[in-house]
Structure formats: C-alpha cells, structure tokens
Write an enzyme that holds these catalytic residues in place. Structure first.
Site, PDB file in Angstrom:
ATOM      1  N   SER A 124      24.639   6.039-105.363  1.00  0.00           N
ATOM      2  CA  SER A 124      23.535   5.985-106.059  1.00  0.00           C
ATOM      3  C   SER A 124      22.986   7.575-106.279  1.00  0.00           C
ATOM      4  O   SER A 124      23.177   8.395-105.720  1.00  0.00           O
ATOM      5  CB  SER A 124      22.444   5.361-105.214  1.00  0.00           C
ATOM      6  N   TYR A 151      17.259   5.129 -96.884  1.00  0.00           N
ATOM      7  CA  TYR A 151      18.222   4.273 -97.778  1.00  0.00           C
ATOM      8  C   TYR A 151      18.998   5.364 -98.696  1.00  0.00           C
ATOM      9  O   TYR A 151      20.252   5.380 -98.332  1.00  0.00           O
ATOM     10  CB  TYR A 151      17.545   3.228 -98.819  1.00  0.00           C
ATOM     11  N   LYS A 155      23.104   6.584 -98.254  1.00  0.00           N
ATOM     12  CA  LYS A 155      24.067   6.965 -99.453  1.00  0.00           C
ATOM     13  C   LYS A 155      24.734   8.593 -99.260  1.00  0.00           C
ATOM     14  O   LYS A 155      25.949   8.612 -99.452  1.00  0.00           O
ATOM     15  CB  LYS A 155      23.305   6.601-100.886  1.00  0.00           C
TER      16      LYS A 155
END
Ligand code: NAD
Ligand code: UD1
Length: 339
Positions: A124, A151, A155
């Site tokens: 991302s 989150y 990644k």
C-alpha cells in the site's frame, strides 16, 4: 501456470482472479471468508467462463496452508489476504500484527518447503507515511516513512520480510505492489466492494449516499493546502489494478528479482472532485457537509507511475469517469452487496 491467490474472494482478490482466468491461468483461492462471500467466486466464474479451486482456510492455519501446497502444484502466489481496517488496527494492534505478519510467514514458509519462489504482495502507498510536499509524486526509491497506524506498519514490515527473504536467497522473486486508492468495480457489475457496516473509505460511503442508505457525505477537512481545500488521492480502477498483477507475473518469470512498484494513475483528485464525478455517474446531486479533518489523514499524495510503465509495461487505462460509473453500476445492481 497455477496461481494461488490468498484473499481471492475479497474485493481486489476477486478482480485479480478474473484477470488471471481471462489470461488463461489456473487459479487456486485461499480465503476464510472473514470479509468476503463465496458468491464473489461464483461470479468470478460467471464473468470469466472458467472455473477455479477454492479452499476455505484461515491463513493462520498452518496445516491447512500446507495441505494446499501438498495438493496443488503452485507456481506463484499472489498474497492479498489480510486485515485492512485502519481504525480497527489502532484499537486492536495485536490482531493486525498476528494476522498480517503471521499469515505472510505461514505462506512463505510453505512456499519455501515446496520450492515455490515467486510471490506478488498487496502492499500500500501507506508505507510512504506522511511525505514532504517535495516528495510528491511519490517514487518507489523514496525511503519508506513513519506509518500513522498499525495496519500501515504491517504493510511496511511485510515488505521488509519479503525483501529480506529475497536478500537471503536471490532465487526468490518478489513483486511488492504499492496500491494507491483502488475504487470501481468490474464493468459487468457482478463483483465489487461489499462494504459491511459503516464504510470507512470514501467511495463506498458516497455509493451508500447515492443509493439512499445514508443521508449525506461527510467531507473530512476543507482547509487542506490543496486547490479546493479537500484532500487529494490517486484513485485507481480496480480492474486496472488487477491487470497490473498479470503484468507482474510476466515480470517475475521474464526478469525476476525484487520489484517495488507503485500502482496508481499518477493523477490526484480531491474529495469534492470525486463527489462531483460520482454525481455525474449516478445522475443526481449528492448532499455533503464539511466536518473536521480525520486524524492521521494526509493532505495530498499521488503516484509517480513511470516505474510500472518501464518495468511492467503497465499503465492505468481507466479514468475517474469509468471508476465512478462502475462503482455506481455495482452499487445499483447489488444494493446489499452479496447478501
Ligand atoms: P478485502 O478485505 O476485500 O480482501 C481481503 C481478503 O482476505 C478477504 O477476502 C478476507 O476474507 C481475506 N482474509 C482476511 N483474513 C484472512 C485470514 N485470516 N485467512 C484467510 N483469508 C483472510 O480487502 P481488499 O481491499 O481486497 O484488499 C486486499 C489486499 O490489498 C489487502 O492485503 C489490503 O491490505 C491490500 N490493500 C488494499 C487497499 C484498498 O484500498 N482496498 C489499498 C492498499 C492495499
Ligand atoms: C485509507 C487508509 C489507508 C488504506 C486505504 C485503503 C487512512 C488514514 N488511510 O486511505 O491506509 O490503505 O484507506 O483501505 O485511513 N474521506 C471523506 N469522507 C469519508 C471518507 C473519506 O472526506 O467519509 C476523505 C478522506 O479524508 C481522504 C479521502 O476521502 O482524504 C480518501 O479516504 P479513504 O477512502 O478512507 O482512503 P485513504 O484515507 O486515502
């Protein structure tokens, strides 16, 4: 070629499956249906006119993951399974670290055991953190930034794990694809984003206002240093994004090594521009109200897409009109998602 798509029943995964099947590849899906429906896979088969094999397995179930590799001769893995709700990750970081990091380790360990050394990872743009204005458009060689939530860190760390695996054994080929803001749906209107509960992301929220499920859109912040004061993002049609994965498979087999690559359009749109584009698509005015900025949001960012063009021979084909048209088509035909 046989591709294992983890998270293949989800929003992006289902669109990837369609493109892989249409490119003539065999598809195996691993998904525990935590945030997905079996119906999505039925519709993938309907669109592509081909079949696929589905394993309803939790990525944390090591024996279950091993069983897939024992039974199927997997050539390449697209790892899209995981948790992605930013707010939830702040409230429950352990759940996010366990699933996203543990899931990746289970998959890579079984790949290693079975001699499978090709992986594409759903990363991302969040790994860039809060970039300086002079870093926009974002290029892959800018150092990764400080993420604003767990989150994002998962990644960041998953990218690091795959980089280290490649460094330890250069026979491993890994494409880390940094998605910008995927929106839209397959043009058939058969698959799309099945948002459960109150949508956290902009497009699902706008769609629910357009269909009459919510009274108005909240525009988070009107005082950003952008042309109209609302935040700017690089939205990309999910079909374009999915096609980038087919190109990445070509790259793994024809070039190989470690690839870190943005998938965006290279064009930023503000929240107000998106609302107005959606109004055109659905043919009605959409009520909105300005509210305060959302914590952790960044004013503006979009991708430099030259590396994807150079390395993958890939550029996004669809513009904002098609993105809004297809989001609306999906919402209109499936007002309650797959339910
Ligand atoms: P999604 O939730 O629709 O898809 C994720 C899939 O993983 C779902 O089908 C879910 O059921 C499955 N899954 C979750 N936990 C699992 C587990 N323990 N075992 C097996 N399967 C499990 O989300 P998406 O938008 O399709 O995202 C796909 C990937 O792309 C994710 O890794 C996400 O972080 C990443 N990504 C998404 C965006 C975005 O804006 N949607 C942006 C950048 C990156
Ligand atoms: C968010 C996540 C990002 C994640 C991505 C995809 C944050 C801070 N970032 O990106 O890590 O990879 O989703 O899951 O959550 N907006 C509104 N009203 C709304 C919803 C959004 O004005 O109801 C605005 C936001 O402030 C933002 C833009 O619309 O400026 C896009 O928001 P969103 O769709 O949530 O994506 P990101 O915040 O870019």
């Amino acid at each position: 070629m046989k591709i294992l798509v983890t998270g293949g029943a989800g929003y992006i995964g289902s669109h990837i499956c369609v493109e892989l099947l249409q490119a003539g590849m065999e598809v195996i899906v691993l998904d525990n249906l935590y945030n997905a429906s079996r119906k999505a896979l039925e519709r993938v088969k309907q669109i592509s006119g081909r079949t696929l094999t589905f394993y309803q397995i939790d990525i944390m179930d090591k024996a279950g993951v091993r069983n897939i590799f024992d039974r199927e001769s997997i050539d390449c893995v697209i790892h899209a399974a995981g948790l992605k709700a930013v707010g939830e990750s702040v409230e429950n970081p352990m759940k996010y670290y366990r699933t996203n990091l543990g899931g990746l380790l289970n998959v890579t360990e079984e790949m290693q055991r079975h001699g499978v050394k090709n992986i594409i990872f759903s990363s991302s743009a969040t790994v860039y953190g809060d970039p300086e204005p002079d870093q926009i458009p974002l290029k892959e060689d800018f150092p990764k930034g400080t993420c604003s939530n767990p989150y994002g860190w998962t990644k960041w760390m998953q990218e690091q794990i795959l980089t280290d695996i490649h460094m330890a054994d250069p026979e491993w080929n890994a494409a880390l694809l940094r998605y910008f803001n995927p929106i839209g749906a397959h043009e058939s209107g058969l698959i799309g984003e099945d948002q459960r509960g109150i949508p956290a992301n902009l497009l699902p929220y706008i769609s629910q206002v357009a269909i009459g499920k919510r009274p108005y859109i909240q525009v988070f912040g009107s005082d950003y240093p952008t042309p109209d004061g609302t935040a700017v993002r690089d939205y990309i049609h999910v079909t374009d994004l999915a096609r980038g994965h087919v190109k990445a498979i070509d790259w793994l087999y024809n070039k190989g090594g470690l690839l870190i690559c943005n998938l965006g359009t290279g064009r930023g749109y503000s929240v107000l521009e998106i609302i107005h584009a959606f109004e055109k698509a659905c043919g009605k005015e959409l009520p909105y109200k300005f509210t305060s900025r959302r914590g952790g949001d960044i004013a503006a960012y979009y991708a430099d897409c030259s590396k994807a063009a150079r390395e993958l021979s890939w550029t996004a084909e669809y513009g904002i009109e098609e993105m809004c048209r297809d989001s609306w088509n999906w919402q209109r035909k499936n007002p309650d998602g797959y339910q």
